[in-house]
Design an enzyme around this catalytic site. Structure first.
Site, PDB file in Angstrom:
ATOM      1  N   LYS A   1       1.189   4.235  -2.794  1.00  0.00           N
ATOM      2  CA  LYS A   1       0.843   5.630  -2.475  1.00  0.00           C
ATOM      3  C   LYS A   1       2.044   6.552  -2.701  1.00  0.00           C
ATOM      4  CE  LYS A   1      -3.515   5.347  -1.429  1.00  0.00           C
ATOM      5  NZ  LYS A   1      -4.540   6.169  -2.114  1.00  0.00           N
TER       6      LYS A   1
ATOM      7  N   TYR B   1       0.840  -1.210   0.000  1.00  0.00           N
ATOM      8  CA  TYR B   1       0.000   0.000   0.000  1.00  0.00           C
ATOM      9  C   TYR B   1       0.873   1.257   0.000  1.00  0.00           C
ATOM     10  CZ  TYR B   1      -3.597   3.290   1.614  1.00  0.00           C
ATOM     11  OH  TYR B   1      -4.461   4.340   1.736  1.00  0.00           O
TER      12      TYR B   1
END
Ligand code: ADP
Length: 262
Positions: A167, A163
């Site tokens: 990002k 993740y």
């Protein structure tokens, strides 16, 4: 409309695509953008949620269309922009917000989970930027792009390798797009939410041993000692979409209750 600043309509006349708008930050952004005068394309992989948000906006005097799109698929993103153009004529902004989270330690993260995070979050934002910019250039529109980053783009977290990497890619891609197209008047910024009440957060909390204790602990990691709301992030998205942010491009606006400042 629920927005308290309805009399102030900085998005009047703007047609905006918002991905991941079936829930959470995306849905709050779609509602707020409509309340501020925009016509919105409510895009989500989940058609039912996209249609519910769309019906809510249209039912309260706004203008919205629902589109079902998997943002990780190039042909679908191309179709998404075409469909929004067909509905509204021109597009003036896009919020690339659709996202998924994987919460696992590095060694437990499978290749499939890594790819899912990178494909929806990073590749999805790349495709959204690419086809929005193509449309802006074709019609000489000084369009605005807002990409959803995260505190995980800037700080290390437990169990978020895939993740956080996706990002981080979004925040850096944002600067790249901003610089490449600044001379055309196209602007591109990212907004970095801290912990915000959403389906993504709920799935993270429910993966913890004691979800309630995890939520209290999470709130404490933010100097304001609370979790944010989707509306607080939507406000930043709408500001960056508007002409009030005309000199802002390539920036990453953290909406995180002081998390990254601490
Ligand atoms: P947040 O509040 O951070 O936006 P949510 O989980 O509430 O978090 O919202 C993420 C949205 O993104 C969901 O509505 C989800 O259906 C949507 N989404 C997830 N994957 C895709 C995808 N591949 N294409 C389009 N939308 C997606």
């Amino acid at each position: 409309m629920t927005d308290p600043s309805t009399s102030h309509r900085p998005l009047d006349g703007k047609n905006i695509i918002i991905t991941g708008a079936g829930s959470g930050i995306g849905a709050a952004t779609a509602r707020m953008a409509a309340a501020k005068g925009a016509s919105v394309a409510v895009v989500d992989l989940d058609s039912r949620h996209a249609e519910m948000v769309t019906a809510e906006i249209n039912g309260s005097g706004g203008t919205a269309v629902a589109l079902t799109t998997d943002v990780s698929q190039e042909a679908e993103v191309q179709r998404m922009v075409d469909a929004a153009v067909q509905s509204f004529g021109r597009i003036h902004g896009i919020v690339n917000n659709a996202g998924v989270i994987v919460t696992r330690s590095l060694v437990d993260t499978s290749l499939e989970e890594w790819d899912r995070c990178m494909n929806v979050n990073a590749r999805g934002v790349f495709l959204g930027c690419k086809y929005a910019v193509k449309h802006f250039l074709e019609h000489k529109i000084k369009g605005a792009i807002v990409n959803t980053g995260s505190i995980s783009a800037l700080t290390g977290q437990m169990g978020q390798s895939a993740y956080a990497a996706s990002k981080g890619a979004i925040v850096q891609l944002t600067r790249q797009v901003a610089v490449e197209y600044a001379a055309t008047g196209i602007r591109c910024n990212s907004v970095g939410p801290g912990s915000v009440r959403s389906a993504v957060l709920d799935s993270f909390l429910s993966s913890q041993e004691d979800p309630q204790a995890a939520e209290i602990a999470l709130a404490k990691t933010h100097p304001v000692n609370r979790i944010g709301s989707a509306e607080e992030v939507a406000g930043a998205n709408c500001f960056l979409l508007s002409d009030e942010a005309s000199f802002i491009t390539g920036s990453n606006l953290q909406v995180d209750g002081g998390y990254t400042a601490a």
